[in-house]
Design a protein around this motif. Structure first.
Motif, PDB file in Angstrom:
ATOM      1  N   GLN A 113       8.700  -1.801   4.180  1.00  0.00           N
ATOM      2  CA  GLN A 113       7.682  -0.812   4.504  1.00  0.00           C
ATOM      3  C   GLN A 113       6.699  -1.355   5.536  1.00  0.00           C
ATOM      4  OE1 GLN A 113       5.049  -0.008   1.276  1.00  0.00           O
ATOM      5  NE2 GLN A 113       3.762   1.357   2.482  1.00  0.00           N
ATOM      6  N   ASN A 114       6.376  -2.619   5.436  1.00  0.00           N
ATOM      7  CA  ASN A 114       5.373  -3.211   6.328  1.00  0.00           C
ATOM      8  C   ASN A 114       5.877  -3.471   7.745  1.00  0.00           C
ATOM      9  OD1 ASN A 114       3.166  -3.174   4.628  1.00  0.00           O
ATOM     10  ND2 ASN A 114       3.768  -5.091   3.661  1.00  0.00           N
ATOM     11  N   SER A 155       4.616  -0.127   9.223  1.00  0.00           N
ATOM     12  CA  SER A 155       3.360   0.421   8.720  1.00  0.00           C
ATOM     13  C   SER A 155       2.199   0.016   9.623  1.00  0.00           C
ATOM     14  CB  SER A 155       3.117  -0.096   7.300  1.00  0.00           C
ATOM     15  OG  SER A 155       1.887   0.352   6.826  1.00  0.00           O
ATOM     16  N   PRO A 213      11.301  -4.005  -0.858  1.00  0.00           N
ATOM     17  CA  PRO A 213      10.821  -2.687  -0.397  1.00  0.00           C
ATOM     18  C   PRO A 213       9.447  -2.741   0.287  1.00  0.00           C
ATOM     19  CG  PRO A 213      11.790  -2.470  -2.546  1.00  0.00           C
ATOM     20  CD  PRO A 213      11.728  -3.934  -2.254  1.00  0.00           C
ATOM     21  N   LYS A 214       8.531  -3.526  -0.250  1.00  0.00           N
ATOM     22  CA  LYS A 214       7.207  -3.642   0.377  1.00  0.00           C
ATOM     23  C   LYS A 214       7.318  -4.330   1.739  1.00  0.00           C
ATOM     24  CE  LYS A 214       2.722  -3.214   0.288  1.00  0.00           C
ATOM     25  NZ  LYS A 214       2.089  -1.894   0.359  1.00  0.00           N
ATOM     26  N   ARG A 248      -1.351  -2.322   6.862  1.00  0.00           N
ATOM     27  CA  ARG A 248      -0.584  -3.333   6.135  1.00  0.00           C
ATOM     28  C   ARG A 248      -1.362  -3.897   4.957  1.00  0.00           C
ATOM     29  NH1 ARG A 248       2.074  -6.838  11.008  1.00  0.00           N
ATOM     30  NH2 ARG A 248       3.355  -5.155  11.835  1.00  0.00           N
TER      31      ARG A 248
END
Length: 165
Positions: free
Chosen positions: A83-84, A87, A79-80, A90
């Motif tokens: 997301q990045n 994003s 998930p991270k 970061r």
């Protein structure tokens, strides 16, 4: 006499795979599809083993717990990363990094212990087929599962303390 560096890092800047927007979208879709397939497959296996009474044997119980830990491993990192991809900021705090490392390490260590437990289960089934149900009762099976989670947690805590020193 040399002065020691006493600076403390409180956040990290995560570097992505690429800066090309078209490639970011493609990579996001590929990794998201892999993540969804992994989660549906592993959690579907856990639900199937839970729902089907005939699969309540030690081998399938261990397999279900292994699938659960594989799902946790995917949930700790992916998930991270997803997301990045899009994003602007970061950054990741030190505490987020430590939590991510803890859950990833716990899931991977428990995976290794579950594989060892499954190997022992198959060893007993092959070498002592007539005594299998006595040697691998539900009580012993639950004790082995509990021991696996405790050992995975202890190994992760010991490793975390070693890294922080």
């Amino acid at each position: 006499m040399r002065e020691n560096n006493k600076s403390l890092i409180t956040e990290f800047i995560l570097v992505g795979f690429t800066d090309q927007q078209n490639l970011k979208t493609l990579l996001f879709l590929v990794f998201f599809a892999i993540y969804l397939i992994t989660m549906v497959g592993n959690l579907g296996l856990v639900v199937l083993i839970y729902m089907e009474r005939r699969l309540h044997t030690p081998m399938y119980i261990f397999l279900g717990n292994l699938a659960l830990m594989d799902s946790c491993c995917s949930c700790a990192i992916t998930p991270k990363m997803l997301q990045n991809f899009f994003s602007v900021d970061r950054k990741m705090s030190l505490y987020e990094c430590m939590a991510q490392f803890y859950f990833f390490s716990l899931a991977e260590t428990a995976d290794c212990f579950f594989l060892a437990t499954m190997a022992y289960d198959r060893y007993v089934a092959i070498c002592n087929p007539l005594q299998y149900h006595t040697m691998m009762s539900k009580k012993i099976c639950l004790q082995m599962i509990t021991g696996t989670y405790i050992a995975g947690n202890l190994h992760t805590l010991i490793r975390r303390n070693y890294i922080l020193e």
